[in-house]
Design an enzyme around this catalytic site. Sequence first.
Site, PDB file in Angstrom:
ATOM      1  N   GLY A  93      12.768  -6.618 -28.954  1.00  0.00           N
ATOM      2  CA  GLY A  93      12.242  -7.875 -29.447  1.00  0.00           C
ATOM      3  C   GLY A  93      11.047  -7.626 -30.346  1.00  0.00           C
ATOM      4  CB  ALA A  94       7.985  -7.604 -30.653  1.00  0.00           C
ATOM      5  CG  MET A  95       6.528  -0.916 -30.311  1.00  0.00           C
ATOM      6  SD  MET A  95       6.733  -0.707 -28.521  1.00  0.00           S
ATOM      7  CE  MET A  95       5.362   0.402 -28.189  1.00  0.00           C
ATOM      8  CD  GLU A  96       3.459  -2.218 -26.628  1.00  0.00           C
ATOM      9  OE1 GLU A  96       3.372  -1.440 -25.669  1.00  0.00           O
ATOM     10  OE2 GLU A  96       4.507  -2.834 -26.921  1.00  0.00           O
ATOM     11  CG  ASN A  97       3.899  -0.057 -33.155  1.00  0.00           C
ATOM     12  OD1 ASN A  97       4.197   0.720 -32.264  1.00  0.00           O
ATOM     13  ND2 ASN A  97       4.798  -0.660 -33.917  1.00  0.00           N
ATOM     14  CG  HIS A 116       5.099  -9.649 -24.467  1.00  0.00           C
ATOM     15  ND1 HIS A 116       5.755  -9.722 -23.266  1.00  0.00           N
ATOM     16  CD2 HIS A 116       5.072  -8.322 -24.771  1.00  0.00           C
ATOM     17  CE1 HIS A 116       6.092  -8.513 -22.864  1.00  0.00           C
ATOM     18  NE2 HIS A 116       5.691  -7.646 -23.776  1.00  0.00           N
ATOM     19  CD  GLU A 117       5.339  -7.115 -28.295  1.00  0.00           C
ATOM     20  OE1 GLU A 117       4.773  -6.007 -28.150  1.00  0.00           O
ATOM     21  OE2 GLU A 117       6.339  -7.448 -27.651  1.00  0.00           O
ATOM     22  CD  GLU A 127       6.113  -3.671 -21.914  1.00  0.00           C
ATOM     23  OE1 GLU A 127       6.089  -4.900 -22.117  1.00  0.00           O
ATOM     24  OE2 GLU A 127       6.063  -2.834 -22.837  1.00  0.00           O
TER      25      GLU A 127
END
Length: 827
Positions: free
Chosen positions: A264-268, A298-299, A321
Amino acid sequence: MSSANLTREETAARSAGITVRDIRVELDIRQAPDPQVGGFGSTTTLRFDATTDATWIDFIGEVRAVTVNGDDRPVVYDGARIAISGLQASNTVVIDGIGLYSRSGEGLHRFVDPVDGETYLYTQYEPADSRRVMACFEQPDMKASYTFVVHAPAGWHVLSNQSSIRVAEQGEAQTVEFAPTLPLSSYITAVAAGPYHRVDAEWTRGDQMVALGVLCRPSLAEFLEADEIIQVTRQGLDFFTDAFAFPYPWGKYDQIFVPEYNLGAMENPGLVTFTEAYLSRGAATDAQRGSRANTILHEMAHMWFGDLVTMRWWDDLWLKESFADYMGSHASFAATRFTDAWERFAANRKAWAYQQDQLPTTHPIVADITDLEAAKLNFDGITYAKGASVLKQLVAFVGEERFFEGARRYFAAHAFGNTTLDDLLVQLEDVSGRDVRAWSRAWLETSGMSTLWIEDAGDERVLVQSDPRPHRLRVGLYDLDGGALVRRESVEVDIADERTPIRVQDADLVLINDDDLTYAKARLDARSVDAVEQGLSTLDPLPRALAWSALWNAARDGELPIKRYLAIVAAHAAAEENMGLLAGVIANAAYSIGHYLPEPERSAQRAGWLETTWAALNGAAPGSDAQLSWARAFAAASAFDSSRAGEARGVLDGRGPEGLRIDPDLRWTLLTALATTGQASAADIDAELERDATASGRTAAVRARAAAPSRSARAAAWDAAWDDESLTNDHLSTTIDGVRAGGRRDLIEDRDADYFARILGAWSTRSIELARRLVVGLFPASDDLTMVDAWLAENTDAPGALRRLVIEQRDHLARELRVRALQAQLA
């Protein structure tokens, strides 16, 4: 075991002997637009201290040269680890290599947009794919300051975690150097490059200014909705800055929507990546926008939970998470217009947790993760949704303000470091004064869930729970009044034992876990089911979500007849006003027909469900979210029953109900349904592809062609899924979807043995992401467990992660067979 599959023990030993100071990564992607060039230059300079003579550095690619403290060394490399020896107290190691562009969404992914012919790159690393791009210490507890230098085509946007500090143009190329990062784990570093469309903004709070950027491919720019994304971003930064009392630490905040994305997404930090699925091509419900807002938040929560303070090893994946999943809903509710976040969480997100927690492979939230393959599979409903549900119970247990104060102390104590469970418990216990360790033992360090129900015991009523745990919850009492369910009273209860007497008066509906404070399956008694059957749609949104959830859990547990469940859906779904709840109800109804009903009963129920969707579509207000939701449901149902093929064709041709927004994705769903039932031809698919020659259109066409209702078409798709390694991650998934389209098991049942013959080889030769899609997506839905049991018995030494997937699919199938067998008894 493959050397690529790092273990907890060996990485702990490595970090005990190595202290990283900084890492400089130089990438050469100037030739990325040339499809004949499969790799890119990657030169990494690692500076670290050592108390050991030897170690290894992780890299997957081609190693051209290794230099240690200025001396050229022989390349000692097994395809995943570069052996380094003769270390001193302080070391500088330079690895010169070539990485490979990815089409699987792992590492540096390369995508060519068929609309403009341009090339777009982005990285995705979690949990361990940064080594596909740079030489590194691929474990979360070896943080370093990273400096990225990227040689790229001129005119491209080039992005990383930090802002650029130097851009040098050299004809048709440019060199971009970025500022050094604050200490980061390797898996959250990031690079993106290409002629992306960009919208700029900023967020200010006091004397802090954060530059904001929102990016996507130009061919999707008209669907970006940048204003709303920026608004949610600003609201989130306001909320988290106040809640955590720790200023956003990562400088800028870019958010980029990328193609063929696995997550869905990634928190870089400073460069968050999102799937393009969050950009609807023309039509979207407000629930979809709410889901996107939840993911943005969320991210953003990860900027603190996960990026600022990071788990030491993947056992404590929940430390980021679970918290981010909780915070996504909490911040949506508290800071944005999407105030129905907890209703959607109760009905849909927790369903994922309930399903995962009933599998034989369930695990504690704080899991025992021995290696990277196990870590990859633990991005699951336990770590995310159950963890978030349990945190909601923790907030009820210690109080919201104490919970946030504990978080604030946790960030202050461990900023830019790594932690374990105990580091958090210390802070929460100190601030709350409650026995948080006992709570942790009951909730975080055990697996499974409680089921709650009420029994009459003489003159008193007893709240009973299986698998006892401490719960703080409410029991709602509702009366039917003129067909409407009205809450008379809500009784707060603390329970810990198997049986707890409670003072609950008689009511038409007794709703255990009213307000959704705890994590448990709450059963409805017979009278309550009758009341819900009459007045479900009259309940307020949160109790309505809980009632829908209770009905679904009872249906999939074989306690509520599937036909009765479907009758309740038919009676009340059209009146459901919350589109997030409606989406879940529609999905569950369709799933129950195809999986929980005996085969002889499915045709009639599929026809009935098709009529339900058609009637609801025509009864919905023109242009409403409900109309769009039911149009999608009708299109999906038409893949299983062709009796409304004429109407489906009419909608596709623009003769649908007034006000219906027919976007390209809905068109493809309708056309694929017609193709699945033999009502659309290959020429129809070609014509639609000419109309929508985008990346999404090409992916949809793969599905539509694979879905043709013939053994030859399904066989060709089956073989392509296993054998055609040129398929991208998205095209592999849609090929698998086509193989399974319309529930036509009769067209592929002769491939069951082939599945079990292939999965071990696929696991050893394909990336774990692609292998997982094959193992899960093509698992035989047989009425007989013999083949899967035989494979498990004969392959006890197969990789643990592969066995886990097969065991989980077996359990899903065993549940289906069990529930089907019960239907005659329940009738």
